[in-house]
Design a protein around this motif. Structure first.
Motif, PDB file in Angstrom:
ATOM      1  N   UNK A 269       0.850  -1.194   0.000  1.00  0.00           N
ATOM      2  CA  UNK A 269       0.000   0.000   0.000  1.00  0.00           C
ATOM      3  C   UNK A 269       0.881   1.238   0.000  1.00  0.00           C
ATOM      4  N   UNK A 270       0.375   2.337  -0.565  1.00  0.00           N
ATOM      5  CA  UNK A 270       1.123   3.585  -0.457  1.00  0.00           C
ATOM      6  C   UNK A 270       0.223   4.802  -0.283  1.00  0.00           C
ATOM      7  N   UNK A 271      -0.943   4.607   0.316  1.00  0.00           N
ATOM      8  CA  UNK A 271      -1.814   5.737   0.639  1.00  0.00           C
ATOM      9  C   UNK A 271      -2.263   5.613   2.091  1.00  0.00           C
ATOM     10  N   UNK A 272      -2.030   6.679   2.857  1.00  0.00           N
ATOM     11  CA  UNK A 272      -2.411   6.675   4.281  1.00  0.00           C
ATOM     12  C   UNK A 272      -3.920   6.468   4.429  1.00  0.00           C
ATOM     13  N   UNK A 273      -4.673   7.120   3.552  1.00  0.00           N
ATOM     14  CA  UNK A 273      -6.126   7.087   3.670  1.00  0.00           C
ATOM     15  C   UNK A 273      -6.651   5.672   3.389  1.00  0.00           C
ATOM     16  N   UNK A 274      -6.125   5.061   2.308  1.00  0.00           N
ATOM     17  CA  UNK A 274      -6.571   3.711   1.976  1.00  0.00           C
ATOM     18  C   UNK A 274      -6.151   2.718   3.047  1.00  0.00           C
ATOM     19  N   UNK A 275      -4.983   2.947   3.646  1.00  0.00           N
ATOM     20  CA  UNK A 275      -4.537   2.064   4.718  1.00  0.00           C
ATOM     21  C   UNK A 275      -5.577   2.044   5.830  1.00  0.00           C
ATOM     22  N   UNK A 276      -5.937   3.249   6.296  1.00  0.00           N
ATOM     23  CA  UNK A 276      -6.891   3.327   7.406  1.00  0.00           C
ATOM     24  C   UNK A 276      -8.237   2.722   7.001  1.00  0.00           C
ATOM     25  N   UNK A 277      -8.687   3.041   5.779  1.00  0.00           N
ATOM     26  CA  UNK A 277      -9.965   2.502   5.298  1.00  0.00           C
ATOM     27  C   UNK A 277      -9.923   0.977   5.222  1.00  0.00           C
TER      28      UNK A 277
END
Ligand code: ADP
Ligand code: ZN
Ligand code: MG
Length: 508
Positions: free
Chosen positions: A240-248
């Motif tokens: 992964x390389x997106x903070x937002x997608x990680x949390x989601x």
């Protein structure tokens, strides 16, 4: 006898009343900003045309031999030391075998059971609370080439799909930071990564550009009954390389696991894919993921040895780390811990704030402005701290006018907006737009009288004892003067007028 703490917990759990807690562990990859690649002299590519930085070593021609990049070892050691790890005097490289078009050797040179550094910890803040995550190890490896998957009809040659390979990235120095399963929530995972990225950037060893994938991670998550010391079976979200997608993704995976366990099922240890469109996590075909890497020591490289004196020197020359800077901001500027984490977390933001304070601006006033108007401006303009027209000296000039009472706090926001819009200087804008604070008693008295005359009902209520209406009158006068009036003076004049006396007089 109780189970050892690390034994996976995977019995069907029927107690549906128990609360669950998530356990998250991250494996973070960072590409290092060295001049040349990990094992050859090719330049590390920065958006250059495909396949322009290659050689027999990184293309795996027969007989080509790797040589370790000393600067890469130094950068990796800096990161390890900043995470409080022990840099081991001797480590070795292994071959991690797998067959895929992004890897011309059919193995990646990596480190395995004798990595460069072990046993550290990382402190990070979540909503003003300090959390610690143990770091298992920091090891070195080489990045794979980049695959560009061609899609649709354009991606078909003679009826089959194809991918293009750019070997520029192949062999770029890469480190992996392996965190222990200590992270207690999806939000904390996001903060961990955000703050770890700031730490690495501050060390000057990687820009950690997210779009270019210079920092990317795998997230492992399991759940367990709250308070249990055991670990549940985990699933893994890869690359992964997106903070937002990680949390989601973690927030989606959590209820899925809980539902499986509460229905009496078992969690399967597998790799999942998160689809931001549907918000669901689905398994990748696990057969293809069940690697056997057949690790064995790299015969073309001697063990890596580092001198203790060299490691000591690196440790001594580490820059101030974000964690220490936050504590210093609290002690030196009297900021709350929350404000200090916002201002001291990232190096460029901290520098801007300290530049402002160095101009003689009160630390609290500077903090409010940097976290408020200034940050909003950076976000809106897509700028990073210190860039754009409003430099620290320019903002300091405005804040000096606020501190001196020459401009009211409200009007200063207008001045700031005009500085951004017209690319001007505070003083000149205040004069040209007539935004100086009005402290002229005569002028303000007239404004107060007009407001009271316009609101006879409220005046009556005030006189009948509803004293909190004083604030209402002050607000009306501020409005009538477009925020330029000196609010303290207005407040004094309003109270005096309502009491029917001269301001400043002791007689009631
Ligand atoms: P592998 O190398 O096979 O992925 P590791 O045991 O080295 O396995 O763990 C890799 C990552 O998984 C680490 O970041 C660790 O913190 C995390 N992890 C291990 N067990 C769990 C668990 N039960 N729940 C959540 N994360 C876990
Ligand atoms: Zn090369
Ligand atoms: Mg893993």
């Amino acid at each position: 006898m109780s189970e050892p703490a690390h034994e996976p917990l995977n019995e069907p759990l029927s107690d549906t009343t128990s609360a669950w807690e998530p356990v998250i562990g991250l494996e973070v990859h960072v590409e290092l900003d060295t001049e040349t690649k990990m094992f050859c002299g090719c330049a590390v590519s920065k958006g250059d045309p495909p396949n322009t930085h290659t050689c027999p070593v990184c293309l795996a021609h027969p007989g080509a031999l790797p040589v370790v990049n000393e600067r890469a070892v130094e950068y990796a050691a800096r990161i390890a030391l900043a995470l409080g790890c022990t840099v081991r005097p001797r480590s070795i490289f292994h071959r991690k075998n797998y067959f895929y078009p992004d890897l011309p050797k059919a193995y990646q040179i990596s480190q395995y059971d004798e990595p460069l550094a072990v046993a550290g910890s990382f402190d990070y803040w979540v909503a003003g609370e300090l959390l610690t995550c143990r770091i298992n190890r920091v090891h070195m490896e080489e990045d794979a080439a980049k695959l560009i998957h061609a899609g649709g009809d354009a991606g078909r040659i003679a009826g089959s799909e194809y991918s293009l390979v750019d070997f520029n990235r192949g062999g770029t120095p890469l480190i992996e930071i392996v965190g222990e399963p200590d992270i207690p929530s999806p939000e904390a995972a996001r903060e961990f990564l955000h703050q770890l990225r700031n730490l690495v950037i501050g060390l000057g060893v990687s820009e950690c550009n997210m779009e270019e994938g210079q920092i990317r991670w795998d997230a492992n998550i399991s759940v367990r009954p709250a308070g249990s010391g055991q670990l549940g079976t985990r699933t893994e979200l890869k690359n992964m390389n997106s903070f937002r997608f990680l949390q989601q993704a973690l927030e989606a995976e959590l209820p899925r696991q809980i539902a499986v366990l509460e229905a009496g099922g078992l969690i399967e240890q597998e790799t999942l894919h998160f689809d931001p469109e549907t918000g669901a996590t689905t398994p990748l075909r696990s057969k293809e993921e069940a690697h056997d890497y057949r690790y064995f020591p790299e015969p073309d490289l001697v063990p890596l040895t580092v001198a203790e004196a060299w490691v000591d020197e690196l440790r001594r020359t580490l820059p101030e780390l974000p964690a220490a800077r936050v504590e210093r901001f609290v002690a030196q500027y009297g900021l709350s811990r929350y404000d200090a984490t916002v201002l001291a977390g990232a190096g460029d933001m901290a520098r801007f704030y300290e530049d402002l304070v160095a101009q003689g601006i009160d630390p609290k006033l500077a903090a409010n402005w940097v976290m408020g108007e200034y940050s909003a401006h950076l976000n809106a303009a897509g700028l990073s701290p210190g860039h754009g027209h409003v430099t620290a000296p320019r903002l300091a000039a405005l804040l000096r006018l606020v501190a001196d009472g020459a401009v009211s706090g409200t009007a200063a926001k207008q001045v700031f907006a005009l500085m951004v819009e017209e690319r001007g200087e505070a003083l000149e804008i205040v004069a040209r737009h007539d935004l100086a604070q009005v402290s002229d008693t005569g002028e303000l008295k007239a404004a107060v009288a007009a407001v009271l005359a316009a609101h006879p009902a409220q005046v009556e209520q005030f006189r009948a004892g509803k004293e909190q209406l004083a604030g209402f009158f002050v607000g009306q006068v501020m409005k009538a003067t477009q925020g330029k009036a000196n609010p303290q003076l207005v407040s004094e004049l309003v109270r005096a007028a309502l009491a029917g006396r001269e301001p400043g007089s002791d007689h009631v």
